[in-house]
Scaffold this motif. Sequence first.
Motif, PDB file in Angstrom:
ATOM      1  N   ALA A   1       0.867  -0.974  -0.417  1.00 41.82           N
ATOM      2  CA  ALA A   1       0.000   0.139  -0.379  1.00 41.82           C
ATOM      3  C   ALA A   1       0.896   0.660   0.125  1.00 41.82           C
ATOM      4  O   ALA A   1       0.500   2.118  -1.142  1.00 41.82           O
ATOM      5  CB  ALA A   1      -0.923  -0.065   1.328  1.00 41.82           C
ATOM      6  N   VAL A   2       1.512   1.551   0.599  1.00 45.95           N
ATOM      7  CA  VAL A   2       2.470   2.845   1.015  1.00 45.95           C
ATOM      8  C   VAL A   2       3.703   2.946  -0.231  1.00 45.95           C
ATOM      9  O   VAL A   2       3.539   4.156  -0.159  1.00 45.95           O
ATOM     10  CB  VAL A   2       2.603   2.547   2.245  1.00 45.95           C
ATOM     11  CG1 VAL A   2       3.892   3.472   3.116  1.00 45.95           C
ATOM     12  CG2 VAL A   2       1.998   2.656   3.316  1.00 45.95           C
TER      13      VAL A   2
ATOM     14  N   ALA B   1       0.926   4.290  -3.043  1.00 42.27           N
ATOM     15  CA  ALA B   1       0.473   5.287  -2.260  1.00 42.27           C
ATOM     16  C   ALA B   1       2.074   6.142  -3.663  1.00 42.27           C
ATOM     17  O   ALA B   1       1.722   7.386  -3.919  1.00 42.27           O
ATOM     18  CB  ALA B   1       1.279   5.692  -1.076  1.00 42.27           C
ATOM     19  N   GLU B   2       3.341   5.435  -4.441  1.00 45.21           N
ATOM     20  CA  GLU B   2       3.534   6.170  -5.048  1.00 45.21           C
ATOM     21  C   GLU B   2       3.574   5.989  -6.454  1.00 45.21           C
ATOM     22  O   GLU B   2       4.513   6.316  -7.098  1.00 45.21           O
ATOM     23  CB  GLU B   2       5.410   5.582  -4.178  1.00 45.21           C
ATOM     24  CG  GLU B   2       5.742   5.432  -3.089  1.00 45.21           C
ATOM     25  CD  GLU B   2       6.142   7.074  -3.009  1.00 45.21           C
ATOM     26  OE1 GLU B   2       6.540   6.840  -3.191  1.00 45.21           O
ATOM     27  OE2 GLU B   2       5.929   7.258  -1.117  1.00 45.21           O
TER      28      GLU B   2
END
Length: 145
Positions: A53-54, A58-59
């Motif tokens: 996710a991060v 998200a990127e």
Amino acid sequence: MKVSDCMTRDVQMTSPEETLRDAAQAMVRLDAGVLPVSEGDRLVGMITDRDIAVRGVAEGRGPDTKVAEVMSREVMYCYEDEDSAAVLRNMGDIQVRRLPVLNRDKRLIGIVSLADLVASGHTAKAGEALGGIVRPGGEHSQSIH
């Protein structure tokens, strides 16, 4: 009690060359939030649902992104012959809920989680460890730095 007495032995791994989609689908099948990443018989990283996710979504990385691009390369681990209470304290100190378990040849042989340790009778100590894991601050804090 030794870690080998309470760990999960049948651990599915992924490789750095598999995709985030592959890793996420394996997590769904296993009902797990983490997969060890291996090259041959060596543990080279860990990937979590949070990494996907991060560091992934998200990127702006898509489902065909390789695991190697978002996995954590610094792997915290324990050994199968360590005392489970000491490992539990360490999990609280380093703020993790799961640790890969290695033999003394540094080969992955299992994974130990807070749930495994609670099931083995370490309820009070698991509560203390969880208190350390969820303490405010650090890299994953929602507080403004």
